[in-house]
Design a protein around this motif. Structure first.
Motif, PDB file in Angstrom:
ATOM      1  N   LEU B  18       0.835  -1.207   0.000  1.00  0.00           N
ATOM      2  CA  LEU B  18       0.000   0.000   0.000  1.00  0.00           C
ATOM      3  C   LEU B  18       0.869   1.256   0.000  1.00  0.00           C
ATOM      4  O   LEU B  18       0.595   2.221  -0.720  1.00  0.00           O
ATOM      5  CB  LEU B  18      -0.910  -0.027   1.236  1.00  0.00           C
ATOM      6  N   ALA B  19       1.921   1.216   0.794  1.00  0.00           N
ATOM      7  CA  ALA B  19       2.828   2.371   0.876  1.00  0.00           C
ATOM      8  C   ALA B  19       3.435   2.676  -0.483  1.00  0.00           C
ATOM      9  O   ALA B  19       3.544   3.845  -0.884  1.00  0.00           O
ATOM     10  CB  ALA B  19       3.922   2.113   1.904  1.00  0.00           C
ATOM     11  N   ASP B  20       3.825   1.635  -1.210  1.00  0.00           N
ATOM     12  CA  ASP B  20       4.419   1.859  -2.532  1.00  0.00           C
ATOM     13  C   ASP B  20       3.398   2.415  -3.519  1.00  0.00           C
ATOM     14  O   ASP B  20       3.754   3.130  -4.448  1.00  0.00           O
ATOM     15  CB  ASP B  20       5.016   0.555  -3.062  1.00  0.00           C
ATOM     16  N   GLU B  21       2.139   2.070  -3.286  1.00  0.00           N
ATOM     17  CA  GLU B  21       1.091   2.540  -4.193  1.00  0.00           C
ATOM     18  C   GLU B  21       0.671   3.974  -3.911  1.00  0.00           C
ATOM     19  O   GLU B  21       0.564   4.785  -4.821  1.00  0.00           O
ATOM     20  CB  GLU B  21      -0.157   1.655  -4.070  1.00  0.00           C
ATOM     21  N   VAL B  22       0.403   4.251  -2.650  1.00  0.00           N
ATOM     22  CA  VAL B  22      -0.219   5.537  -2.316  1.00  0.00           C
ATOM     23  C   VAL B  22       0.675   6.437  -1.478  1.00  0.00           C
ATOM     24  O   VAL B  22       0.277   7.550  -1.134  1.00  0.00           O
ATOM     25  CB  VAL B  22      -1.559   5.321  -1.570  1.00  0.00           C
ATOM     26  N   GLY B  23       1.873   5.979  -1.168  1.00  0.00           N
ATOM     27  CA  GLY B  23       2.770   6.789  -0.355  1.00  0.00           C
ATOM     28  C   GLY B  23       2.704   6.405   1.111  1.00  0.00           C
ATOM     29  O   GLY B  23       1.630   6.120   1.634  1.00  0.00           O
ATOM     30  N   VAL B  27      -0.588   5.519   4.383  1.00  0.00           N
ATOM     31  CA  VAL B  27      -0.877   4.188   4.927  1.00  0.00           C
ATOM     32  C   VAL B  27      -1.594   4.376   6.256  1.00  0.00           C
ATOM     33  O   VAL B  27      -1.001   4.836   7.222  1.00  0.00           O
ATOM     34  CB  VAL B  27       0.407   3.371   5.141  1.00  0.00           C
ATOM     35  N   THR B  28      -2.866   4.061   6.262  1.00  0.00           N
ATOM     36  CA  THR B  28      -3.661   4.228   7.480  1.00  0.00           C
ATOM     37  C   THR B  28      -4.254   2.899   7.890  1.00  0.00           C
ATOM     38  O   THR B  28      -4.358   1.967   7.077  1.00  0.00           O
ATOM     39  CB  THR B  28      -4.817   5.219   7.262  1.00  0.00           C
ATOM     40  N   VAL B  29      -4.632   2.810   9.140  1.00  0.00           N
ATOM     41  CA  VAL B  29      -5.283   1.610   9.642  1.00  0.00           C
ATOM     42  C   VAL B  29      -6.575   1.365   8.870  1.00  0.00           C
ATOM     43  O   VAL B  29      -6.877   0.238   8.479  1.00  0.00           O
ATOM     44  CB  VAL B  29      -5.574   1.745  11.156  1.00  0.00           C
ATOM     45  N   SER B  30      -7.296   2.434   8.617  1.00  0.00           N
ATOM     46  CA  SER B  30      -8.557   2.310   7.889  1.00  0.00           C
ATOM     47  C   SER B  30      -8.358   1.764   6.490  1.00  0.00           C
ATOM     48  O   SER B  30      -9.081   0.859   6.053  1.00  0.00           O
ATOM     49  CB  SER B  30      -9.228   3.675   7.778  1.00  0.00           C
ATOM     50  N   ALA B  31      -7.409   2.318   5.776  1.00  0.00           N
ATOM     51  CA  ALA B  31      -7.164   1.881   4.407  1.00  0.00           C
ATOM     52  C   ALA B  31      -6.772   0.412   4.377  1.00  0.00           C
ATOM     53  O   ALA B  31      -7.194  -0.343   3.499  1.00  0.00           O
ATOM     54  CB  ALA B  31      -6.075   2.732   3.769  1.00  0.00           C
ATOM     55  N   LEU B  32      -5.980   0.022   5.366  1.00  0.00           N
ATOM     56  CA  LEU B  32      -5.531  -1.362   5.438  1.00  0.00           C
ATOM     57  C   LEU B  32      -6.712  -2.289   5.737  1.00  0.00           C
ATOM     58  O   LEU B  32      -6.853  -3.354   5.127  1.00  0.00           O
ATOM     59  CB  LEU B  32      -4.463  -1.486   6.522  1.00  0.00           C
ATOM     60  N   ALA B  33      -7.559  -1.871   6.635  1.00  0.00           N
ATOM     61  CA  ALA B  33      -8.753  -2.652   6.969  1.00  0.00           C
ATOM     62  C   ALA B  33      -9.649  -2.795   5.738  1.00  0.00           C
ATOM     63  O   ALA B  33     -10.143  -3.884   5.444  1.00  0.00           O
ATOM     64  CB  ALA B  33      -9.510  -1.988   8.114  1.00  0.00           C
ATOM     65  N   ALA B  50      -1.368   2.579  15.130  1.00  0.00           N
ATOM     66  CA  ALA B  50      -0.912   2.973  13.797  1.00  0.00           C
ATOM     67  C   ALA B  50       0.612   3.114  13.753  1.00  0.00           C
ATOM     68  O   ALA B  50       1.248   2.719  12.770  1.00  0.00           O
ATOM     69  CB  ALA B  50      -1.578   4.286  13.389  1.00  0.00           C
ATOM     70  N   GLN B  51       1.178   3.651  14.801  1.00  0.00           N
ATOM     71  CA  GLN B  51       2.625   3.829  14.844  1.00  0.00           C
ATOM     72  C   GLN B  51       3.335   2.474  14.825  1.00  0.00           C
ATOM     73  O   GLN B  51       4.362   2.307  14.150  1.00  0.00           O
ATOM     74  CB  GLN B  51       3.017   4.631  16.093  1.00  0.00           C
ATOM     75  N   ASP B  52       2.771   1.531  15.539  1.00  0.00           N
ATOM     76  CA  ASP B  52       3.322   0.168  15.554  1.00  0.00           C
ATOM     77  C   ASP B  52       3.348  -0.405  14.140  1.00  0.00           C
ATOM     78  O   ASP B  52       4.326  -1.043  13.723  1.00  0.00           O
ATOM     79  CB  ASP B  52       2.473  -0.704  16.479  1.00  0.00           C
ATOM     80  N   LEU B  53       2.286  -0.161  13.409  1.00  0.00           N
ATOM     81  CA  LEU B  53       2.227  -0.630  12.018  1.00  0.00           C
ATOM     82  C   LEU B  53       3.344  -0.009  11.195  1.00  0.00           C
ATOM     83  O   LEU B  53       4.020  -0.696  10.419  1.00  0.00           O
ATOM     84  CB  LEU B  53       0.861  -0.269  11.419  1.00  0.00           C
ATOM     85  N   ARG B  54       3.572   1.279  11.389  1.00  0.00           N
ATOM     86  CA  ARG B  54       4.613   1.976  10.621  1.00  0.00           C
ATOM     87  C   ARG B  54       5.993   1.432  10.969  1.00  0.00           C
ATOM     88  O   ARG B  54       6.847   1.265  10.097  1.00  0.00           O
ATOM     89  CB  ARG B  54       4.555   3.480  10.910  1.00  0.00           C
TER      90      ARG B  54
END
Lengths: 187, 187
Positions: B18-23, B27-33, B50-54
DNA sequence: ATTATTTGCCTAGGACCTATAGGTAAGCCT
DNA sequence: AGGCTTACCTATAGGTCCTAGGCAAATAAT
């Protein structure tokens, strides 16, 4: 009720100070509105949106930084100028971390034109002592910027903390290396 | 109802893509969900916040990047190794922009320890051909990283686009300069 | 000085993101 | 089959971004 006297410039200034305090990524429209004791919506009369605020902040930082650099290299040349230039770079990043971060965002060419020009002029001023001509001058300018920005950026992100070797010593060595490579460039 | 089969690793992988696609910053928890067709809250069983995910994303990118670099410098030495190392660096930033951004966030020493070690090893492998010893080895390693990261970072932010001189040519020149400065370092 | 115009800040509200608490059901183990 | 763990749910609350529309203060026109 009394007005807060907001303007785009005052907002940008305050945003810059806020950025240095809490980090560029934490500069929000809401936080800025809180700082002035007004509602979020009130700011939208002065800035288009949050991104516009960030761009204004970046432009402010770029101009301010250019002034600092210009001052620091005035009357110097050769390695003296290089060291002064580099010191201005690193000091700005340390003293104004939020503004420094802001400077890194991608600006569209039009917006960045003024600052870009001034920065290019100063870089050329520093490199004047090394007698470089196009296109090598541009290559050297890019290398100079890359090295300084890279070092400062990695230092700030903590990448150098994992090793006991003093960062200051490495910094001085990097400047020595830059100086020698610039002197040897024409070869 | 059927389960999506979420794990922290799968989430991290998806976040990286997702990060490579949208920056990275998007990358948000919502988008990932949304990507997994589950509710936001469901992700909090696998990631702390969210920070843990990053951070997980950054660690993933660092490891993946280390693998790429290791592969690219295997069997090379001297300037060959340097050029391969640099190419791996720049290519990764171009092909995986979101992951590259993720790699830049500041990690606490513990979290970064593994990656930092591997990176340090590889840098030393590249520099082996230049016969450098501590503490100059560390200075050189820092200069190398600074230059590569600085160049790639400035290139990505568009700082080089304001001039017609080809970026590729400046890149090659920068590598020449690095090579020569490393060879002349002991002096 | 009164009126007209502009502009600064407001309330209200919607969309999206982060996060917590507590509940239900799927899957595993014995 | 029973019980346990855990994956995912609903509900809820607070933060941020932004728009629409309104009132009132500052400013300009008469």
């Amino acid at each position: 009720m009394a007005r807060a006297g907001l303007t785009a410039d005052r907002l940008t200034q305050a945003a810059a100070d806020l950025a240095d305090e809490v980090g560029f990524e934490n500069v929000t429209v809401s936080a800025l509105a809180r700082h002035f004791g007004v509602k979020d919506a009130s700011l939208y009369s002065h800035i288009r949106n949050a991104q516009d605020l960030r761009v204004r902040l970046a432009v402010l930082a770029l101009a301010e930084f250019a002034d600092r650099v210009a001052e620091s290299i005035a009357g110097r040349s050769g390695k003296d100028a290089l060291v002064a230039f580099a010191a201005a770079y690193r000091t700005y990043a340390q003293e104004r971390p939020g503004r420094y971060s802001a400077m890194q965002i991608a600006l569209d060419p039009d917006t960045a034109a003024d600052s870009a020009l001034k920065h290019a002029e100063m870089t050329r001023a520093v490199l004047r002592g090394y007698e470089l001509w196009e296109p090598e001058l541009t290559d050297a300018a890019r290398l100079l910027h890359s090295t300084l920005h890279g070092f400062v950026s990695l230092e700030r992100s903590g990448a150098f903390h994992s090793h006991p070797r003093g960062v200051e010593a490495s910094w001085l060595r990097a400047l020595d290396a830059l100086d020698s490579v610039l002197r040897a460039w024409p070869a």
